[in-house]
Scaffold this active site. Structure first.
Site, PDB file in Angstrom:
ATOM      1  N   THR A   1       0.960  -1.226  -0.021  1.00 49.79           N
ATOM      2  CA  THR A   1      -0.067   0.003   0.013  1.00 49.79           C
ATOM      3  C   THR A   1       0.762   1.318   0.131  1.00 49.79           C
ATOM      4  O   THR A   1       0.236   2.494  -0.147  1.00 49.79           O
ATOM      5  CB  THR A   1      -1.187   0.017   1.049  1.00 49.79           C
ATOM      6  OG1 THR A   1      -0.169  -0.118   2.258  1.00 49.79           O
ATOM      7  CG2 THR A   1      -2.100  -1.390   1.082  1.00 49.79           C
TER       8      THR A   1
ATOM      9  N   ASP B   1       6.099   2.721  -2.882  1.00 48.32           N
ATOM     10  CA  ASP B   1       7.188   1.776  -3.838  1.00 48.32           C
ATOM     11  C   ASP B   1       6.082   0.551  -4.090  1.00 48.32           C
ATOM     12  O   ASP B   1       6.294   0.145  -5.315  1.00 48.32           O
ATOM     13  CB  ASP B   1       8.368   1.419  -3.453  1.00 48.32           C
ATOM     14  CG  ASP B   1       9.281   2.490  -3.192  1.00 48.32           C
ATOM     15  OD1 ASP B   1       8.795   3.571  -3.531  1.00 48.32           O
ATOM     16  OD2 ASP B   1      10.567   2.260  -2.604  1.00 48.32           O
TER      17      ASP B   1
ATOM     18  N   LEU C   1       9.336  -4.683   1.404  1.00 48.30           N
ATOM     19  CA  LEU C   1       9.116  -3.065   1.270  1.00 48.30           C
ATOM     20  C   LEU C   1       8.493  -2.586   2.464  1.00 48.30           C
ATOM     21  O   LEU C   1       8.517  -1.496   2.653  1.00 48.30           O
ATOM     22  CB  LEU C   1       8.460  -2.584   0.279  1.00 48.30           C
ATOM     23  CG  LEU C   1       8.790  -3.030  -1.312  1.00 48.30           C
ATOM     24  CD1 LEU C   1       8.188  -2.515  -2.326  1.00 48.30           C
ATOM     25  CD2 LEU C   1      10.297  -3.119  -1.305  1.00 48.30           C
TER      26      LEU C   1
ATOM     27  N   ALA D   1       7.694  -1.323   6.100  1.00 47.13           N
ATOM     28  CA  ALA D   1       8.693  -0.485   6.939  1.00 47.13           C
ATOM     29  C   ALA D   1       8.134   0.797   7.628  1.00 47.13           C
ATOM     30  O   ALA D   1       7.028   1.264   7.059  1.00 47.13           O
ATOM     31  CB  ALA D   1      10.202   0.090   6.228  1.00 47.13           C
TER      32      ALA D   1
ATOM     33  N   SER E   1       8.841   3.668   7.551  1.00 45.88           N
ATOM     34  CA  SER E   1      10.018   4.477   6.796  1.00 45.88           C
ATOM     35  C   SER E   1      10.198   5.855   7.093  1.00 45.88           C
ATOM     36  O   SER E   1      11.215   6.318   6.466  1.00 45.88           O
ATOM     37  CB  SER E   1       9.336   4.294   5.360  1.00 45.88           C
ATOM     38  OG  SER E   1       8.464   5.031   5.107  1.00 45.88           O
TER      39      SER E   1
ATOM     40  N   TYR F   1       9.315   0.560  18.131  1.00 47.64           N
ATOM     41  CA  TYR F   1       8.306   0.097  16.918  1.00 47.64           C
ATOM     42  C   TYR F   1       9.271   0.006  15.758  1.00 47.64           C
ATOM     43  O   TYR F   1       9.104  -0.871  14.941  1.00 47.64           O
ATOM     44  CB  TYR F   1       7.387   1.054  16.482  1.00 47.64           C
ATOM     45  CG  TYR F   1       6.390   0.781  15.922  1.00 47.64           C
ATOM     46  CD1 TYR F   1       5.506  -0.736  15.975  1.00 47.64           C
ATOM     47  CD2 TYR F   1       6.303   1.435  14.686  1.00 47.64           C
ATOM     48  CE1 TYR F   1       4.618  -0.910  14.639  1.00 47.64           C
ATOM     49  CE2 TYR F   1       5.410   1.157  13.492  1.00 47.64           C
ATOM     50  CZ  TYR F   1       4.629   0.056  13.397  1.00 47.64           C
ATOM     51  OH  TYR F   1       3.823  -0.290  12.727  1.00 47.64           O
TER      52      TYR F   1
ATOM     53  N   THR G   1      18.588   1.060   2.256  1.00 51.05           N
ATOM     54  CA  THR G   1      18.449   2.461   2.193  1.00 51.05           C
ATOM     55  C   THR G   1      19.726   3.205   2.237  1.00 51.05           C
ATOM     56  O   THR G   1      20.778   2.898   2.949  1.00 51.05           O
ATOM     57  CB  THR G   1      17.329   3.030   3.490  1.00 51.05           C
ATOM     58  OG1 THR G   1      17.718   4.348   3.360  1.00 51.05           O
ATOM     59  CG2 THR G   1      17.862   2.625   4.598  1.00 51.05           C
TER      60      THR G   1
ATOM     61  N   GLU H   1      20.270   5.713   4.009  1.00 56.54           N
ATOM     62  CA  GLU H   1      20.355   6.301   5.519  1.00 56.54           C
ATOM     63  C   GLU H   1      21.324   5.267   6.136  1.00 56.54           C
ATOM     64  O   GLU H   1      21.683   5.873   7.025  1.00 56.54           O
ATOM     65  CB  GLU H   1      18.895   6.070   6.084  1.00 56.54           C
ATOM     66  CG  GLU H   1      17.907   7.054   5.949  1.00 56.54           C
ATOM     67  CD  GLU H   1      18.384   8.425   6.443  1.00 56.54           C
ATOM     68  OE1 GLU H   1      18.537   8.503   7.679  1.00 56.54           O
ATOM     69  OE2 GLU H   1      18.587   9.544   5.738  1.00 56.54           O
TER      70      GLU H   1
ATOM     71  N   TYR I   1      15.907   4.721  12.701  1.00 57.24           N
ATOM     72  CA  TYR I   1      15.404   3.964  11.284  1.00 57.24           C
ATOM     73  C   TYR I   1      16.777   3.449  10.835  1.00 57.24           C
ATOM     74  O   TYR I   1      16.710   2.493  10.405  1.00 57.24           O
ATOM     75  CB  TYR I   1      14.785   5.115  10.353  1.00 57.24           C
ATOM     76  CG  TYR I   1      14.723   4.553   9.057  1.00 57.24           C
ATOM     77  CD1 TYR I   1      13.437   3.828   8.671  1.00 57.24           C
ATOM     78  CD2 TYR I   1      15.503   5.086   8.169  1.00 57.24           C
ATOM     79  CE1 TYR I   1      13.358   3.429   7.359  1.00 57.24           C
ATOM     80  CE2 TYR I   1      15.369   4.606   6.811  1.00 57.24           C
ATOM     81  CZ  TYR I   1      14.248   3.859   6.555  1.00 57.24           C
ATOM     82  OH  TYR I   1      14.183   3.670   5.083  1.00 57.24           O
TER      83      TYR I   1
ATOM     84  N   LYS J   1      17.567  -0.420   9.977  1.00 59.12           N
ATOM     85  CA  LYS J   1      17.575  -1.130   8.653  1.00 59.12           C
ATOM     86  C   LYS J   1      18.925  -1.453   8.468  1.00 59.12           C
ATOM     87  O   LYS J   1      19.123  -2.402   7.463  1.00 59.12           O
ATOM     88  CB  LYS J   1      17.477   0.315   7.608  1.00 59.12           C
ATOM     89  CG  LYS J   1      16.122   0.636   7.283  1.00 59.12           C
ATOM     90  CD  LYS J   1      15.498  -0.157   6.125  1.00 59.12           C
ATOM     91  CE  LYS J   1      14.013   0.078   6.035  1.00 59.12           C
ATOM     92  NZ  LYS J   1      13.607  -0.836   4.951  1.00 59.12           N
TER      93      LYS J   1
ATOM     94  N   HIS K   1      13.956   8.357  -3.393  1.00 60.09           N
ATOM     95  CA  HIS K   1      12.984   8.358  -4.647  1.00 60.09           C
ATOM     96  C   HIS K   1      11.569   8.802  -4.134  1.00 60.09           C
ATOM     97  O   HIS K   1      10.899   8.246  -3.260  1.00 60.09           O
ATOM     98  CB  HIS K   1      13.150   6.999  -5.091  1.00 60.09           C
ATOM     99  CG  HIS K   1      12.948   5.908  -4.357  1.00 60.09           C
ATOM    100  ND1 HIS K   1      13.927   5.284  -3.758  1.00 60.09           N
ATOM    101  CD2 HIS K   1      11.857   5.078  -4.185  1.00 60.09           C
ATOM    102  CE1 HIS K   1      13.256   4.443  -3.158  1.00 60.09           C
ATOM    103  NE2 HIS K   1      12.264   4.134  -3.266  1.00 60.09           N
TER     104      HIS K   1
END
Ligand code: NAP
Ligand code: GDD
Length: 359
Positions: free
Chosen positions: A10, A13, A89, A91, A93, A104, A136, A138, A160, A164, A190
């Site tokens: 949902t 990406d 995908l 996350a 984010s 979380y 990522t 990041e 985050y 990741k 992106h």
């Protein structure tokens, strides 16, 4: 017919990837979370009215309720589908939100990744199922080298990024330990017309459109000096697929190789609505003024500063260009801003004036 499972379907990406895979003839399964409000707007773009009607009976697109933090649920879904490809995908984010919800973010972005890899292993699907992990830029955080490539050391700067980094390494570890085709796409920022509304680019294009149409007074932002390597999400999902089709399981940097400041993004976005910005002042006193009217339309609000900032990100896409034949600049920076502003100008046409913006 190949089967793919997309977690985070949902999201920005996920919606583009599902569209891309359906076009390639895949049977696509998406994981969706139960939510008290409707969360499938981005998916509506995938289906014609006819397909939407046929969805439940005879379609290549299937949705499953689930959550990557729920290992039993993820294992059951994977055991039922037995997918050829999994794109993880899902996350939490949002980097700033990860400072408010570090625990979380850890559960979803780190443990969630492990749950998927473990399910594939427990179900003896390691030879059949290829796994793509949404890693990522990041991870580079406080950058140790410019530009950043696959060999650049990591230095994450947020909960985050730290969560990741676990996702990155556990993916690599499962590849090396169990001979799995489990790989990382290290994607730089992106954006698109489907970008979440609290990420800086979309916040800017929506606000510029509303200000141009008299529906919002001002745009409040944090760090205007921040530099990002911004690409177009629709181009980037193709690369996720290419990474899983490659003959060897390897990690890839996906980026444009060009970076711009948040301030430049603001200027370009307003320019596409017909407003020219002039900057006055410095630091938290910096203001963006409408050149024609003299009104202050952009201000800095320190509430959008982060406890630790990633000042700049610039990716080197040489490996993905050479080995995957991917074109990183199919959509230029200026085209990206234009696509987003044009979509938001249409979207806000029928909106009421904005009463309050919390984020
Ligand atoms: P996004 O728009 O925020 O979408 C995130 C998706 O994950 C949504 O579908 C969300 O569902 C789902 N999700 C969140 N928590 C979940 C959970 N516990 N279980 C199952 N699903 C969950 O993110 P995006 O921009 O599309 O990014 C996709 C992935 O790429 C993310 O992993 C992100 O960290 C990573 N990434 C993004 C970028 C970028 O610039 N966009 C760059 C590098 C990496 P709801 O709709 O229900 O919230
Ligand atoms: N969100 C936001 N809101 N960011 C702002 C604002 C604001 O009002 N003002 C300035 N910024 C700055 C942030 O401080 C950051 O330096 C930059 O704009 C980009 O912020 P975001 O758009 O929130 O994205 P991000 O770079 O932190 O994270 C995105 O890209 C990562 C890849 O590098 C997300 O999509 C992550 O999920 C992704 O991994």
């Amino acid at each position: 017919m190949k089967k793919a499972l997309v977690t985070g379907v949902t999201g920005q990406d996920g919606s583009y990837l599902a569209e891309f895979l359906l076009d390639k003839g895949y049977e696509v399964h998406g994981l969706i979370r139960r939510s008290s409000s409707y969360n499938q707007e981005r998916l509506e773009d995938l289906l014609t009215e006819e397909e939407a009607n046929a969805l439940l009976n005879n379609s290549n697109f299937h949705l499953h309720y689930g959550d990557v933090t729920d290992a039993l649920n993820v294992t059951r879904i994977i055991s039922e589908i037995k997918p050829d490809e999994i794109y993880n995908l899902a996350a939490q984010s949002h980097v700033r939100v990860s400072f408010d919800m570090p625990g979380y973010t850890l559960d979803v972005d780190a443990k969630g990744t492990l749950n998927i890899l473990e399910a594939v292993r427990i179900l003896s699907l390691t030879e059949k199922t290829r796994v793509y992990q949404a890693s990522t830029s990041e991870l580079y955080g406080k950058v140790q080298e410019v530009p950043q490539k696959e060999t650049t050391p990591f230095y994450p700067r947020s909960p985050y990024g730290v969560a990741k980094i676990y996702g990155f390494w556990i993916t690599k570890n499962y590849r090396e330990s169990y001979n799995m085709f489990a790989v990382n796409g290290i994607l730089f920022n992106h954006e698109s017309e489907r970008r979440g509304e609290t990420f800086v680019t979309r916040k800017i294009t929506l606000a510029a459109s509303r200000i141009a149409q008299g529906k919002q007074e001002k745009l409040f932002l944090g760090n205007l000096n921040s530099l990002r390597d911004w690409g177009y999400a629709k181009d980037y999902v193709e690369c996720m697929w290419l990474i899983l089709q490659h003959d060897k399981p390897e990690d890839f940097v996906i980026a444009t190789g060009e970076m711009h400041t948040v301030r430049e993004f603001v200027e370009f976005a307003f320019k596409h609505t017909g407003i020219h910005i002039e900057w006055q002042g410095d630091g938290i006193d910096e203001k963006g003024i409408n050149k024609e009217t003299g009104e202050v339309i952009v201000e800095v609000d320190p509430k959008f500063f982060r406890p630790a900032e990633v000042e700049q990100l610039l990716g080197d896409p040489t490996k993905s260009k050479t080995l995957l034949g991917w074109n990183p600049t199919k959509t230029s920076f200026e085209q990206l801003v234009q696509i987003m502003v044009e979509a938001d100008m249409r979207k806000v046409e029928n909106e009421e004036k904005v009463k309050v913006m919390f984020d």
